[in-house]
Design a protein around this motif. Structure first.
Motif: not given
Length: 335
Positions: A94-101, A304-305
């Motif tokens: 996964v790219p690092d912008k993917v939330a830890e959730d 995040k959002i």
């Protein structure tokens, strides 16, 4: 007795729900197809079984093998649901912008997660595409579904999503609106709708500002799971009649509105799709029927959002919500 043999058998037949409050002033009927009713919480559940079935048939995936896939999270969950039933291991990049959730959700389903930088070119050795290719070479018995090029992705939507929408709107559909990521949803669903309705249904793709599909100014963006910086082979651009280009700020504001005004806890790409759908519906007559696909649940975006501090730190406006509690009641009390 009525029961499913496994949770993977519950994929599909997600409901249409009318949007009521965010559509204020719009005469047309705007219906949201709620894909988080799939057992893994997203539209990506639809493609997993077809992809794995095909890989088993052609020998690409053998008993005891490992599925390795670059994903923003949702495809990983869908693949993990099927892999559990068939005895496969999963590794998702996964790219690092993917939330830890969302990373935590993948781990909860038993997958291993590898995190890579987001803002690199697709052919960079550290991109999630390149890292997944390297892992496939290094892990014995590994198979990469490659949703970006796998024809079984669009085929899944052609066989399920499109027919469901046409059935549930009783043929009254006039517009289908969805975000474009790998291109599988709009390509498969759009192709089915073209075949049954011809030009009477307009197919609209919604794209984040910064993506290649709807503009030449390609750069990073915060919304997850949609847009691209290259043209995936799975995407058929000929089915798309028009694009709506939506900023991160618009996407996230609508995502929060959907939770608070429509009771729909969804991800940022869903908010983006609704912004596009409302633009499309704005000047349509009362007999028009717009279906907008909401691809996933909001559980993967709580940090995040739906987190005011994250939003303000990124420069996004947060609509204040007045408290009904007396001032003294907001203080913490010890037992």
């Amino acid at each position: 007795m009525r029961y499913a043999q496994s949770v993977a058998d519950l994929v599909g037949n997600t409901p249409l729900v009318r949007l009521n409050r965010v559509t204020d002033g719009i005469a047309a009927t705007v219906l949201a197809k709620i894909e988080y009713f799939n057992p893994g919480g997203s539209a990506k559940d639809r493609i997993a079984a077809n992809i794995i079935d095909a890989a088993e048939r052609d020998g690409s995936l053998r008993p005891g093998g490992t599925i390795v896939e670059p994903t923003s999270g949702n495809t990983g969950v869908g693949l993990a649901l099927v892999a559990q039933q068939r005895g496969y291991r999963c590794v998702f990049v996964v790219p690092d912008k993917v939330a830890e959730d969302k990373r935590a959700v993948l781990r909860a389903y038993g997958a291993e997660v590898v995190v890579t930088p987001t803002n690199v070119e697709p052919d960079d050795p550290n991109s999630y595409y390149s890292v997944s290719d390297r892992l496939v070479r290094d892990i014995p018995g590994a198979f990469k579904p490659n949703q970006y090029a796998n024809p079984n992705g669009p085929r899944s939507h052609y066989e399920t999503t499109g027919p469901e929408i046409w059935r549930d709107t009783e043929g009254a559909l006039t517009h289908f609106v969805t975000g474009v990521g790998t291109g599988g949803t709009i390509s498969g669903t759009g192709r089915y709708l073209r075949e049954v309705a011809g030009s009477s249904v307009r197919i609209v793709g919604v794209d984040p500002v910064g993506s290649i599909y709807s503009g030449d100014d390609i750069h990073g963006y915060d919304v997850e799971g949609v847009g691209e910086d290259f043209w995936p082979p799975a995407f058929d651009p000929t089915v798309v009649d028009a694009y709506e280009r939506v900023s991160d700020a618009e996407s996230f504001a609508m995502t929060r509105r959907l939770a608070r005004e429509e009771g729909l806890l969804v991800g940022g790409s869903s908010g983006m799709a609704v912004v596009g759908a409302l633009r499309v519906a704005r000047d349509l007559p009362a007999d028009a029927v717009v279906v907008v696909l909401l691809p996933d649940h909001g559980r993967g975006y709580l940090s995040k959002i739906f987190d005011d501090q994250w939003m303000t730190a990124r420069g996004y406006d947060v609509e204040p919500v007045a408290s009904v509690l007396p001032a003294h009641s907001t203080q913490e009390h010890s037992a």
